[in-house]
Design a protein around this motif. Sequence first.
Motif, mmCIF file in Angstrom:
data_model
loop_
_atom_site.group_PDB
_atom_site.id
_atom_site.type_symbol
_atom_site.label_atom_id
_atom_site.label_comp_id
_atom_site.label_asym_id
_atom_site.label_seq_id
_atom_site.Cartn_x
_atom_site.Cartn_y
_atom_site.Cartn_z
ATOM 1 N N GLY A 22 67.201 2.004 0.394
ATOM 2 C CA GLY A 22 68.459 1.397 0.827
ATOM 3 C C GLY A 22 68.689 1.713 2.294
ATOM 4 N N ALA A 23 69.871 1.373 2.760
ATOM 5 C CA ALA A 23 70.174 1.437 4.195
ATOM 6 C C ALA A 23 69.909 2.816 4.808
ATOM 7 C CB ALA A 23 71.627 1.037 4.424
ATOM 8 N N GLU A 28 67.965 6.748 10.468
ATOM 9 C CA GLU A 28 67.368 7.515 11.570
ATOM 10 C C GLU A 28 66.671 6.610 12.598
ATOM 11 O OE1 GLU A 28 65.600 11.354 9.753
ATOM 12 O OE2 GLU A 28 66.324 10.073 8.121
ATOM 13 N N ASP A 36 78.535 4.775 4.547
ATOM 14 C CA ASP A 36 78.774 6.073 5.182
ATOM 15 C C ASP A 36 80.076 5.980 5.985
ATOM 16 O OD1 ASP A 36 76.570 7.879 4.485
ATOM 17 O OD2 ASP A 36 75.304 6.312 5.341
ATOM 18 N N GLN A 100 66.445 -2.793 -0.617
ATOM 19 C CA GLN A 100 67.679 -3.587 -0.520
ATOM 20 C C GLN A 100 67.933 -3.950 0.937
ATOM 21 O OE1 GLN A 100 70.799 -1.409 -3.182
ATOM 22 N NE2 GLN A 100 69.158 0.017 -2.705
ATOM 23 N N HIS A 118 67.270 -8.227 -1.155
ATOM 24 C CA HIS A 118 68.467 -8.841 -0.566
ATOM 25 C C HIS A 118 68.136 -9.759 0.610
ATOM 26 C CE1 HIS A 118 71.238 -5.454 -2.361
ATOM 27 N NE2 HIS A 118 70.769 -6.295 -3.258
ATOM 28 N N PHE A 159 77.515 -11.029 -1.389
ATOM 29 C CA PHE A 159 78.266 -10.619 -2.583
ATOM 30 C C PHE A 159 78.584 -11.852 -3.417
ATOM 31 C CE2 PHE A 159 79.018 -6.990 0.190
ATOM 32 C CZ PHE A 159 78.683 -5.975 -0.687
ATOM 33 N N GLY A 185 67.738 6.896 0.237
ATOM 34 C CA GLY A 185 68.765 6.361 1.136
ATOM 35 C C GLY A 185 69.560 5.207 0.575
ATOM 36 N N ALA A 188 73.299 3.745 -4.442
ATOM 37 C CA ALA A 188 73.106 3.397 -5.867
ATOM 38 C C ALA A 188 74.390 2.844 -6.490
ATOM 39 C CB ALA A 188 72.596 4.623 -6.641
ATOM 40 N N ILE A 190 75.225 -0.826 -5.878
ATOM 41 C CA ILE A 190 75.234 -2.289 -5.936
ATOM 42 C C ILE A 190 74.195 -2.773 -6.952
ATOM 43 C CG2 ILE A 190 74.903 -4.405 -4.565
ATOM 44 C CD1 ILE A 190 77.489 -2.887 -3.968
ATOM 45 N N ILE A 210 66.015 10.998 -2.676
ATOM 46 C CA ILE A 210 66.199 11.628 -1.357
ATOM 47 C C ILE A 210 67.439 11.017 -0.723
ATOM 48 C CG2 ILE A 210 65.222 12.027 0.932
ATOM 49 C CD1 ILE A 210 62.420 11.685 -0.317
ATOM 50 N N ASN A 211 68.445 11.834 -0.530
ATOM 51 C CA ASN A 211 69.718 11.369 0.027
ATOM 52 C C ASN A 211 70.527 12.608 0.420
ATOM 53 O OD1 ASN A 211 72.406 10.256 0.345
ATOM 54 N ND2 ASN A 211 71.738 8.501 -0.882
ATOM 55 N N ASP A 227 68.615 15.706 1.679
ATOM 56 C CA ASP A 227 68.088 15.825 3.042
ATOM 57 C C ASP A 227 67.920 14.409 3.603
ATOM 58 O OD1 ASP A 227 66.951 16.827 5.344
ATOM 59 O OD2 ASP A 227 65.112 17.574 4.390
HETATM 60 P P1 OAD Z 1 74.878 2.290 1.500
HETATM 61 O O1 OAD Z 1 75.457 2.230 2.867
HETATM 62 O O2 OAD Z 1 75.761 1.989 0.358
HETATM 63 O O3 OAD Z 1 74.277 3.750 1.237
HETATM 64 C C1 OAD Z 1 73.489 4.388 2.199
HETATM 65 C C2 OAD Z 1 73.072 5.724 1.614
HETATM 66 O O4 OAD Z 1 72.161 6.314 2.531
HETATM 67 C C3 OAD Z 1 74.208 6.704 1.407
HETATM 68 O O5 OAD Z 1 74.176 7.185 0.078
HETATM 69 C C4 OAD Z 1 73.925 7.822 2.417
HETATM 70 O O6 OAD Z 1 74.284 9.118 1.925
HETATM 71 C C5 OAD Z 1 72.432 7.706 2.582
HETATM 72 N N1 OAD Z 1 71.910 8.160 3.883
HETATM 73 C C6 OAD Z 1 72.519 8.198 5.080
HETATM 74 N N2 OAD Z 1 71.696 8.681 6.009
HETATM 75 C C7 OAD Z 1 70.517 8.961 5.400
HETATM 76 C C8 OAD Z 1 69.266 9.485 5.838
HETATM 77 N N3 OAD Z 1 69.031 9.824 7.100
HETATM 78 N N4 OAD Z 1 68.286 9.637 4.910
HETATM 79 C C9 OAD Z 1 68.492 9.304 3.610
HETATM 80 N N5 OAD Z 1 69.644 8.804 3.162
HETATM 81 C C10 OAD Z 1 70.650 8.627 4.037
HETATM 82 O O7 OAD Z 1 73.566 1.361 1.520
HETATM 83 P P2 OAD Z 1 72.778 0.711 0.275
HETATM 84 O O8 OAD Z 1 72.732 1.629 -0.881
HETATM 85 O O9 OAD Z 1 71.511 0.191 0.824
HETATM 86 O O10 OAD Z 1 74.138 -5.463 0.301
HETATM 87 O O11 OAD Z 1 73.732 -0.505 -0.065
HETATM 88 C C11 OAD Z 1 73.329 -1.436 -1.013
HETATM 89 C C12 OAD Z 1 73.781 -2.805 -0.616
HETATM 90 O O12 OAD Z 1 75.186 -2.803 -0.333
HETATM 91 C C13 OAD Z 1 73.177 -3.315 0.683
HETATM 92 O O13 OAD Z 1 71.931 -3.917 0.491
HETATM 93 C C14 OAD Z 1 74.199 -4.317 1.156
HETATM 94 C C15 OAD Z 1 75.430 -3.485 0.918
HETATM 95 O O14 OAD Z 1 76.615 -4.167 0.829
HETATM 96 C C16 OAD Z 1 74.485 -6.662 0.731
HETATM 97 O O15 OAD Z 1 74.830 -6.869 1.880
HETATM 98 C C17 OAD Z 1 74.411 -7.701 -0.328
#
Ligand code: OAD
Length: 245
Positions: A22-23, A28, A36, A100, A118, A159, A185, A188, A190, A210-211, A227
């Motif tokens: 994910g995002a 980094e 966030d 995603q 996505h 959405f 990342g 979890a 959506i 890993i998160n 981490d």
């Molecule tokens: P989120 O922004 O919901 O979650 C990002 C996650 O990355 C969070 O749980 C953070 O704690 C974690 N994170 C931040 N920095 C990190 C790092 N350096 N290493 C590891 N993890 C880190 O993003 P997604 O879960 O991808 O959809 O969101 C899912 C979907 O919701 C996206 O695809 C997008 C969004 O709305 C659409 O646009 C349809």
Amino acid sequence: MMLENMRLDRFTRDSRVVFFTGAGISAESGIATFRDPDGHWSKYDPMKLASQAGFQEDPELVLGWYADRREAIRKAKPNAAHISISNFQKLFRHSIVITQNVDGLHERAGNKSIYELHGNIHRHKCNGCGKQVELSNKKMRMLNYCECGGKIRPDVVWFGESLPLQMINEAFETVSSCDLMFTIGTSAQIYPAAQLPFEAKSKGAYVIEINPEPTPFSPKADLSIHDDAGSALPKFYEEIHAQLN
Ligand code: OAD
């Protein structure tokens, strides 16, 4: 040693491995996440920028937001976590990436077998007939129309829209028969994508999360590493590489 509690003797180079991202894996690289504290959805209403209703109400606003993101992504580079996946994929010949993310950084890092659930921000399609359309950079900020009269939009999932059916079905099939899954990342939250680690776990895979923050999946994970991906994944690679060789 991160893996002292993990029995590595159950994995071989023939193990089936899934990297679900994910995002957070791109954080980094300097690309904003969504949920966030400084993420997109803390500043903007997702329904205005990432939904069919938002696009119909103000297409230029939506196209401008995607153009800004696209420019930031073009300037960014894959980070140590994306590169680490490429190294893992040389080790595990049956491995795939399910993401995603729409940023294309997995491909730029040389990752293989990538499912972009996505969509991809660098592609465009017609909002009416669905045809893929090439646009010059200059045109991406303005509203363009297809021959059929439909508006041109980014080829991403908004959405309320369905994920590409064949791709999500294949993703579920793949995770239900994998041996090892990394979920990296993603908050979890959506669905249906967020179901994938639960599906892997219920079918017997070993799942490592890993998160930096806990997620709704954390209690189910076999190993939950709090981490950054760019720091944790290369360490995992070194340890697993040393054990498998
Ligand atoms: P989120 O922004 O919901 O979650 C990002 C996650 O990355 C969070 O749980 C953070 O704690 C974690 N994170 C931040 N920095 C990190 C790092 N350096 N290493 C590891 N993890 C880190 O993003 P997604 O879960 O991808 O959809 O969101 C899912 C979907 O919701 C996206 O695809 C997008 C969004 O709305 C659409 O646009 C349809």
